[in-house]
Design a protein around this motif. Structure first.
Motif, PDB file in Angstrom:
ATOM      1  N   MET A  45      45.553  40.439  46.387  1.00  0.00           N
ATOM      2  CA  MET A  45      45.083  39.369  45.521  1.00  0.00           C
ATOM      3  C   MET A  45      46.251  38.689  44.824  1.00  0.00           C
ATOM      4  O   MET A  45      47.390  39.121  44.960  1.00  0.00           O
ATOM      5  N   CYS A  49      44.556  32.165  43.377  1.00  0.00           N
ATOM      6  CA  CYS A  49      43.596  31.986  44.464  1.00  0.00           C
ATOM      7  C   CYS A  49      42.186  31.783  43.897  1.00  0.00           C
ATOM      8  O   CYS A  49      41.687  32.642  43.163  1.00  0.00           O
ATOM      9  N   VAL A  52      39.876  34.736  44.666  1.00  0.00           N
ATOM     10  CA  VAL A  52      40.074  35.888  43.786  1.00  0.00           C
ATOM     11  C   VAL A  52      39.295  35.661  42.495  1.00  0.00           C
ATOM     12  O   VAL A  52      38.592  36.549  42.019  1.00  0.00           O
ATOM     13  N   GLY A  75      44.477  46.440  42.564  1.00  0.00           N
ATOM     14  CA  GLY A  75      44.859  45.070  42.899  1.00  0.00           C
ATOM     15  C   GLY A  75      46.314  45.056  43.336  1.00  0.00           C
ATOM     16  O   GLY A  75      47.169  45.663  42.692  1.00  0.00           O
ATOM     17  N   ASN A  77      49.348  42.452  44.305  1.00  0.00           N
ATOM     18  CA  ASN A  77      49.836  41.073  44.332  1.00  0.00           C
ATOM     19  C   ASN A  77      51.129  41.008  45.133  1.00  0.00           C
ATOM     20  O   ASN A  77      52.161  41.484  44.678  1.00  0.00           O
ATOM     21  N   THR A 122      44.275  36.121  50.599  1.00  0.00           N
ATOM     22  CA  THR A 122      43.750  36.753  49.397  1.00  0.00           C
ATOM     23  C   THR A 122      42.356  36.220  49.157  1.00  0.00           C
ATOM     24  O   THR A 122      42.127  35.031  49.377  1.00  0.00           O
ATOM     25  N   PRO A 123      41.434  37.070  48.760  1.00  0.00           N
ATOM     26  CA  PRO A 123      41.533  38.525  48.688  1.00  0.00           C
ATOM     27  C   PRO A 123      41.193  39.174  50.028  1.00  0.00           C
ATOM     28  O   PRO A 123      40.336  38.679  50.747  1.00  0.00           O
TER      29      PRO A 123
END
Length: 184
Positions: A45, A49, A52, A75, A77, A122-123
């Motif tokens: 994520m 986004c 997200v 999560g 990133n 993402t996601p």
């Protein structure tokens, strides 16, 4: 946009282990999570986004629903902050605080872990059992823009099936979301 060759981590294979910093100031190791939990959901994520954003409430609900049974979300990133600073480590902290995350949010500054998982958007959800095997890979559900719609809740159903000792009927789905941008 840069394309990076990702390593596909297919369903049924071992998830790549990682050691990454979290917004909580701790270093997080997948192996340690697998020793503590019956299952782990890794969600690729970022902060910018829209998909997200649409899914955050559902992800927090999934975490709350299954935490007592031995589950945690993580999560992940792996955004290219050279391209978009909204997903910087400092902004991750503010994003998680603003959205009141109930799960860890980790920073993959090199994008190596994200690429190892094979995430391209993402996601993207990866459900990993206590043995480190990827049991589900794909989208969270098939109604991203409206959580009130009836549809297929792929990740939630996969977690419930895993905990009930049942076969996961849909173990992989096509991911809908924002394409990851890779570093040079």
């Amino acid at each position: 946009m840069n394309l990076l060759k990702t390593i596909d981590t297919p369903v049924g294979s071992y998830a790549p282990d990682f050691e990454l910093p979290g917004i909580d100031g701790q270093v997080h190791h997948l192996r340690r999570y697998l020793e503590k939990f019956r299952a782990v959901g890794v969600i690729s994520m970022c902060n910018h986004c829209p998909y997200v954003e649409w899914y955050l409430g559902r992800l927090k609900n999934i975490q709350a629903e299954f935490a007592a049974k031995g589950f945690t979300l993580i999560g992940l990133n792996g955004s290219n902050v050279d391209h978009d600073t909204k997903s910087s480590f400092e902004n991750m902290k503010a994003f998680a605080l603003h959205h009141q995350f109930n799960f860890p949010y980790l920073w993959d500054s090199t994008q190596d872990v994200t690429a190892s998982f094979g995430a391209t958007k993402t996601p993207t959800a990866f459900l990993i059992d206590t043995n480190g095997i990827v049991r589900y890979k794909g989208t969270i559900d098939n109604h991203p823009q409206d959580p009130s719609l009836l549809g297929d809740d792929y990740l939630r159903t996969a977690i419930a099936s895993l905990f009930d000792g049942r076969e996961i009927d849909v173990s992989q789905t096509e991911v809908i979301g924002t394409t990851l941008i890779w570093r040079n």
